[in-house]
Design a protein around this motif. Structure first.
Motif, PDB file in Angstrom:
ATOM      1  N   PHE A  10       0.834  -1.192   0.000  1.00  0.00           N
ATOM      2  CA  PHE A  10       0.000   0.000   0.000  1.00  0.00           C
ATOM      3  C   PHE A  10       0.871   1.244   0.000  1.00  0.00           C
ATOM      4  O   PHE A  10       2.000   1.229   0.488  1.00  0.00           O
ATOM      5  CB  PHE A  10      -0.907   0.015   1.234  1.00  0.00           C
ATOM      6  N   VAL A  11       0.333   2.323  -0.551  1.00  0.00           N
ATOM      7  CA  VAL A  11       1.010   3.610  -0.478  1.00  0.00           C
ATOM      8  C   VAL A  11       0.896   4.076   0.958  1.00  0.00           C
ATOM      9  O   VAL A  11      -0.203   4.310   1.458  1.00  0.00           O
ATOM     10  CB  VAL A  11       0.368   4.631  -1.437  1.00  0.00           C
ATOM     11  N   GLY A  22      12.555   9.190 -15.176  1.00  0.00           N
ATOM     12  CA  GLY A  22      13.268  10.412 -14.835  1.00  0.00           C
ATOM     13  C   GLY A  22      14.755  10.179 -14.634  1.00  0.00           C
ATOM     14  O   GLY A  22      15.275   9.091 -14.878  1.00  0.00           O
ATOM     15  N   PRO A  23      15.456  11.183 -14.152  1.00  0.00           N
ATOM     16  CA  PRO A  23      16.909  11.070 -13.991  1.00  0.00           C
ATOM     17  C   PRO A  23      17.328  10.110 -12.879  1.00  0.00           C
ATOM     18  O   PRO A  23      18.474   9.677 -12.843  1.00  0.00           O
ATOM     19  CB  PRO A  23      17.354  12.503 -13.666  1.00  0.00           C
ATOM     20  N   VAL A  35       0.937  13.448  -0.586  1.00  0.00           N
ATOM     21  CA  VAL A  35       0.411  14.750  -0.964  1.00  0.00           C
ATOM     22  C   VAL A  35      -1.074  14.622  -1.298  1.00  0.00           C
ATOM     23  O   VAL A  35      -1.912  15.287  -0.703  1.00  0.00           O
ATOM     24  CB  VAL A  35       1.189  15.338  -2.153  1.00  0.00           C
ATOM     25  N   ASP A  36      -1.400  13.779  -2.273  1.00  0.00           N
ATOM     26  CA  ASP A  36      -2.786  13.528  -2.644  1.00  0.00           C
ATOM     27  C   ASP A  36      -2.864  12.154  -3.301  1.00  0.00           C
ATOM     28  O   ASP A  36      -1.941  11.351  -3.148  1.00  0.00           O
ATOM     29  CB  ASP A  36      -3.342  14.638  -3.551  1.00  0.00           C
ATOM     30  N   HIS A  37      -3.944  11.898  -4.041  1.00  0.00           N
ATOM     31  CA  HIS A  37      -4.104  10.575  -4.631  1.00  0.00           C
ATOM     32  C   HIS A  37      -3.251  10.364  -5.882  1.00  0.00           C
ATOM     33  O   HIS A  37      -3.294   9.284  -6.475  1.00  0.00           O
ATOM     34  CB  HIS A  37      -5.580  10.299  -4.940  1.00  0.00           C
ATOM     35  N   SER A  53       8.512  15.938  -4.726  1.00  0.00           N
ATOM     36  CA  SER A  53       7.187  15.412  -4.988  1.00  0.00           C
ATOM     37  C   SER A  53       7.268  14.569  -6.251  1.00  0.00           C
ATOM     38  O   SER A  53       7.883  14.984  -7.240  1.00  0.00           O
ATOM     39  CB  SER A  53       6.203  16.565  -5.157  1.00  0.00           C
ATOM     40  N   PHE A  54       6.655  13.390  -6.219  1.00  0.00           N
ATOM     41  CA  PHE A  54       6.789  12.455  -7.329  1.00  0.00           C
ATOM     42  C   PHE A  54       5.458  11.771  -7.577  1.00  0.00           C
ATOM     43  O   PHE A  54       4.782  11.364  -6.627  1.00  0.00           O
ATOM     44  CB  PHE A  54       7.861  11.408  -6.988  1.00  0.00           C
ATOM     45  N   PRO A  55       5.040  11.610  -8.842  1.00  0.00           N
ATOM     46  CA  PRO A  55       3.760  10.941  -9.113  1.00  0.00           C
ATOM     47  C   PRO A  55       3.857   9.430  -8.908  1.00  0.00           C
ATOM     48  O   PRO A  55       4.885   8.815  -9.190  1.00  0.00           O
ATOM     49  CB  PRO A  55       3.484  11.275 -10.583  1.00  0.00           C
TER      50      PRO A  55
END
Length: 136
Positions: A10-11, A22-23, A35-37, A53-55
């Motif tokens: 789970f997150v 990404g890098p 942060v959010d969903h 912050s990362f998706p």
């Protein structure tokens, strides 16, 4: 009958994640705040990933967690807990990380080295085939 979830990862704050894009792709980090969903704040002080912050769509959840990590913990706290619990070593010893290393090393081979690997694979395959035939 209790409602049992089929999901095991789970997150959550303290979840170790593998970055896919990404890098910093291929490195691990820890979720320090949700942060959010769609996004979480991650930090990877031992792997060189800065706090950002990362998706979620660019992260893969691993089975590892950093226990007793407070929400919004700073880089220093995360680093201490990672070292104390040996999470980075656990990741490096996992079959998932070892498999990623093998794939990365094979991608670096040149044409001649790939040819040599193919010949070694054929030799092993022939030895196995002969042993099986001899034992049967």
């Amino acid at each position: 009958m209790p409602d049992q979830s089929t999901f095991k990862r789970f997150v959550e704050v303290g979840r170790v994640v593998l970055i896919n894009d990404g890098p910093f792709a291929g490195k691990i980090a820890v979720i320090s705040e949700i942060v959010d969903h769609n996004r979480a704040i991650i930090d990877g002080p031992t792997s060189g990933v800065p706090r950002q912050s990362f998706p979620y769509r660019h992260l893969t959840l691993t089975p590892l967690t950093v226990t007793s990590l407070p929400r919004g913990a700073g880089t220093g706290t995360i680093k201490k807990l990672l070292e104390k619990q040996g999470t980075t070593e656990k990741w490096n010893e996992s079959s998932w990380a070892k498999r990623r290393e093998v794939i990365a090393s094979r991608k670096k081979l040149n044409d001649f080295e790939r040819f040599g690997a193919m010949l070694k694979k054929k030799q092993v395959r022939d030895l196995v085939r002969k042993e099986i035939k001899a034992s049967a």
